[in-house]
Design a protein around this motif. Structure first.
Motif, PDB file in Angstrom:
ATOM      1  N   LEU A  86       0.681  -1.237   0.604  1.00 30.50           N
ATOM      2  CA  LEU A  86      -0.094  -0.331  -0.114  1.00 30.50           C
ATOM      3  C   LEU A  86       0.744   1.279  -0.326  1.00 30.50           C
ATOM      4  N   GLU A  87       0.637   1.871  -0.553  1.00 30.20           N
ATOM      5  CA  GLU A  87       1.139   2.980  -0.164  1.00 30.20           C
ATOM      6  C   GLU A  87       0.742   4.412   0.109  1.00 30.20           C
ATOM      7  N   PRO A  88       1.916   4.582   1.156  1.00 28.57           N
ATOM      8  CA  PRO A  88       1.259   5.865   2.216  1.00 28.57           C
ATOM      9  C   PRO A  88       0.388   6.662   1.574  1.00 28.57           C
ATOM     10  N   PRO A  89      -0.399   7.417   2.547  1.00 34.36           N
ATOM     11  CA  PRO A  89      -1.488   8.283   2.586  1.00 34.36           C
ATOM     12  C   PRO A  89      -1.094   9.480   2.137  1.00 34.36           C
ATOM     13  N   PRO A  90      -1.757  10.158   1.366  1.00 36.12           N
ATOM     14  CA  PRO A  90      -0.815  11.544   0.777  1.00 36.12           C
ATOM     15  C   PRO A  90      -1.107  12.665   2.143  1.00 36.12           C
ATOM     16  N   ARG A  91      -0.667  13.018   1.870  1.00 43.35           N
ATOM     17  CA  ARG A  91       0.427  14.080   3.190  1.00 43.35           C
ATOM     18  C   ARG A  91      -0.536  15.102   3.128  1.00 43.35           C
ATOM     19  N   GLU A  92      -1.717  15.670   3.963  1.00 47.73           N
ATOM     20  CA  GLU A  92      -2.275  17.155   3.521  1.00 47.73           C
ATOM     21  C   GLU A  92      -2.061  18.428   3.492  1.00 47.73           C
ATOM     22  N   ILE A  93      -2.889  19.352   3.041  1.00 46.01           N
ATOM     23  CA  ILE A  93      -1.743  20.476   3.166  1.00 46.01           C
ATOM     24  C   ILE A  93      -2.595  21.509   3.623  1.00 46.01           C
ATOM     25  N   ILE A  94      -2.547  22.163   5.089  1.00 47.12           N
ATOM     26  CA  ILE A  94      -3.031  22.516   6.219  1.00 47.12           C
ATOM     27  C   ILE A  94      -2.955  24.796   6.116  1.00 47.12           C
ATOM     28  N   VAL A  95      -3.847  24.896   5.256  1.00 43.96           N
ATOM     29  CA  VAL A  95      -3.924  26.248   5.254  1.00 43.96           C
ATOM     30  C   VAL A  95      -5.148  26.744   6.529  1.00 43.96           C
ATOM     31  N   ALA A  96      -4.232  27.919   7.609  1.00 45.75           N
ATOM     32  CA  ALA A  96      -4.635  28.348   8.579  1.00 45.75           C
ATOM     33  C   ALA A  96      -5.363  29.436   8.107  1.00 45.75           C
ATOM     34  N   VAL A  97      -6.922  30.681   8.083  1.00 40.61           N
ATOM     35  CA  VAL A  97      -6.885  31.512   8.333  1.00 40.61           C
ATOM     36  C   VAL A  97      -6.916  31.948   9.961  1.00 40.61           C
ATOM     37  N   SER A  98      -5.902  33.741  10.308  1.00 41.20           N
ATOM     38  CA  SER A  98      -6.752  33.549  11.123  1.00 41.20           C
ATOM     39  C   SER A  98      -7.752  35.000  11.509  1.00 41.20           C
ATOM     40  N   ALA A  99      -7.794  35.493  12.494  1.00 41.12           N
ATOM     41  CA  ALA A  99      -9.416  36.281  12.663  1.00 41.12           C
ATOM     42  C   ALA A  99      -8.682  37.485  11.666  1.00 41.12           C
ATOM     43  N   GLN A 120       3.714  24.981  -4.275  1.00 38.26           N
ATOM     44  CA  GLN A 120       4.799  25.200  -4.428  1.00 38.26           C
ATOM     45  C   GLN A 120       4.313  23.497  -2.748  1.00 38.26           C
ATOM     46  N   ALA A 121       3.185  23.688  -2.090  1.00 35.08           N
ATOM     47  CA  ALA A 121       2.708  23.148  -0.850  1.00 35.08           C
ATOM     48  C   ALA A 121       2.345  21.505  -1.769  1.00 35.08           C
ATOM     49  N   ALA A 122       1.749  21.727  -2.392  1.00 35.15           N
ATOM     50  CA  ALA A 122       1.024  20.557  -3.973  1.00 35.15           C
ATOM     51  C   ALA A 122       2.388  19.698  -3.833  1.00 35.15           C
ATOM     52  N   GLN A 123       3.371  20.047  -4.384  1.00 33.56           N
ATOM     53  CA  GLN A 123       4.683  19.828  -5.618  1.00 33.56           C
ATOM     54  C   GLN A 123       4.202  18.535  -6.648  1.00 33.56           C
ATOM     55  N   GLY A 124       3.038  19.396  -7.012  1.00 30.51           N
ATOM     56  CA  GLY A 124       2.061  18.902  -8.064  1.00 30.51           C
ATOM     57  C   GLY A 124       1.290  17.674  -7.801  1.00 30.51           C
ATOM     58  N   ASP A 125       1.386  16.799  -6.965  1.00 33.21           N
ATOM     59  CA  ASP A 125       0.054  15.828  -6.381  1.00 33.21           C
ATOM     60  C   ASP A 125      -0.968  16.716  -5.485  1.00 33.21           C
ATOM     61  N   VAL A 126      -2.264  16.975  -6.965  1.00 28.18           N
ATOM     62  CA  VAL A 126      -3.360  17.494  -7.032  1.00 28.18           C
ATOM     63  C   VAL A 126      -4.358  16.282  -5.908  1.00 28.18           C
ATOM     64  N   LYS A 127      -4.094  15.571  -5.342  1.00 29.11           N
ATOM     65  CA  LYS A 127      -4.700  14.145  -4.976  1.00 29.11           C
ATOM     66  C   LYS A 127      -4.248  14.758  -3.129  1.00 29.11           C
ATOM     67  N   ARG A 128      -4.112  15.463  -2.542  1.00 30.70           N
ATOM     68  CA  ARG A 128      -3.782  15.768  -1.477  1.00 30.70           C
ATOM     69  C   ARG A 128      -4.552  16.575  -0.917  1.00 30.70           C
ATOM     70  N   PRO A 129      -4.717  16.007   0.277  1.00 30.96           N
ATOM     71  CA  PRO A 129      -6.214  16.446   1.092  1.00 30.96           C
ATOM     72  C   PRO A 129      -5.916  17.503   1.583  1.00 30.96           C
ATOM     73  N   THR A 172      -8.928  19.091  -5.470  1.00 31.88           N
ATOM     74  CA  THR A 172     -10.481  18.669  -4.844  1.00 31.88           C
ATOM     75  C   THR A 172     -10.402  17.568  -3.589  1.00 31.88           C
ATOM     76  N   GLN A 173      -9.620  17.343  -3.562  1.00 26.46           N
ATOM     77  CA  GLN A 173     -10.256  16.781  -1.585  1.00 26.46           C
ATOM     78  C   GLN A 173     -10.176  18.161  -0.355  1.00 26.46           C
ATOM     79  N   LEU A 174     -10.608  18.952  -0.213  1.00 34.87           N
ATOM     80  CA  LEU A 174     -11.174  19.293   0.860  1.00 34.87           C
ATOM     81  C   LEU A 174     -11.983  18.955   2.158  1.00 34.87           C
ATOM     82  N   THR A 175     -11.837  19.723   3.086  1.00 33.06           N
ATOM     83  CA  THR A 175     -12.189  19.177   4.470  1.00 33.06           C
ATOM     84  C   THR A 175     -11.967  20.876   5.353  1.00 33.06           C
ATOM     85  N   PHE A 176     -12.821  20.758   6.500  1.00 32.06           N
ATOM     86  CA  PHE A 176     -12.276  21.745   7.228  1.00 32.06           C
ATOM     87  C   PHE A 176     -12.475  21.642   8.884  1.00 32.06           C
TER      88      PHE A 176
END
Length: 140
Positions: free
Chosen positions: A53-66, A91-100, A127-131
């Motif tokens: 099994l391939e390791p799960p893709p590393r996620e990209i975390i975007v933080a928004v301040s107040a 730059q964070a995705a590094q060409g992998d658009v399947k990252r959440p 396309t994989q977006l979560t909050f």
């Protein structure tokens, strides 16, 4: 002499001796059964030929301040506009658009700031977006 025909006796089915015999047989079978024979079975288990099994893709975390400031994977985004977010996410995705993509916004952040993150993610192709959210007690 009595030549009158006798009445035939009605047959009686008595199940009690039958049940007694069955219980004795059942007890005999339970006591005479050895369970050690079952452990001596030769079992040949199948071998899996699946790919690793391939390791799960590393996620990209975007933080928004107040205040409306952004950070992507804990790196602050210098330009707080759409182009700056697109560049940081690319730059964070590094060409992998399947990252959440996980959007972690402050409760007091403007709605427009979160919409800007979603628009940037769409333009990058993520396309994989979560909050991220906290429960009502303030604990994650």
């Amino acid at each position: 002499m009595n030549f009158r025909p006798r009445r035939p006796e009605e047959p009686e089915i008595n199940l009690i001796p039958f049940i007694d015999v069955l219980l004795v047989v059942l007890i005999f079978l339970m006591l005479s059964t050895t369970y050690a024979k079952y452990t001596e079975l030769k079992v040949t288990l199948p071998v899996a030929d699946a790919n690793r099994l391939e390791p799960p893709p590393r996620e990209i975390i975007v933080a928004v301040s107040a205040e409306g400031r952004y950070s992507v994977n804990r790196q602050p985004v210098e330009a707080g506009n759409l182009e700056g977010l697109i560049a940081a996410m690319t730059q964070a995705a590094q060409g992998d658009v399947k990252r959440p993509l996980i959007v972690s916004a402050d409760a007091a952040a403007a709605h427009q700031s979160v919409i800007l993150v979603m628009d940037a993610a769409r333009r990058v192709g993520l396309t994989q977006l979560t909050f991220a959210a906290q429960n009502g007690r303030g604990k994650p």
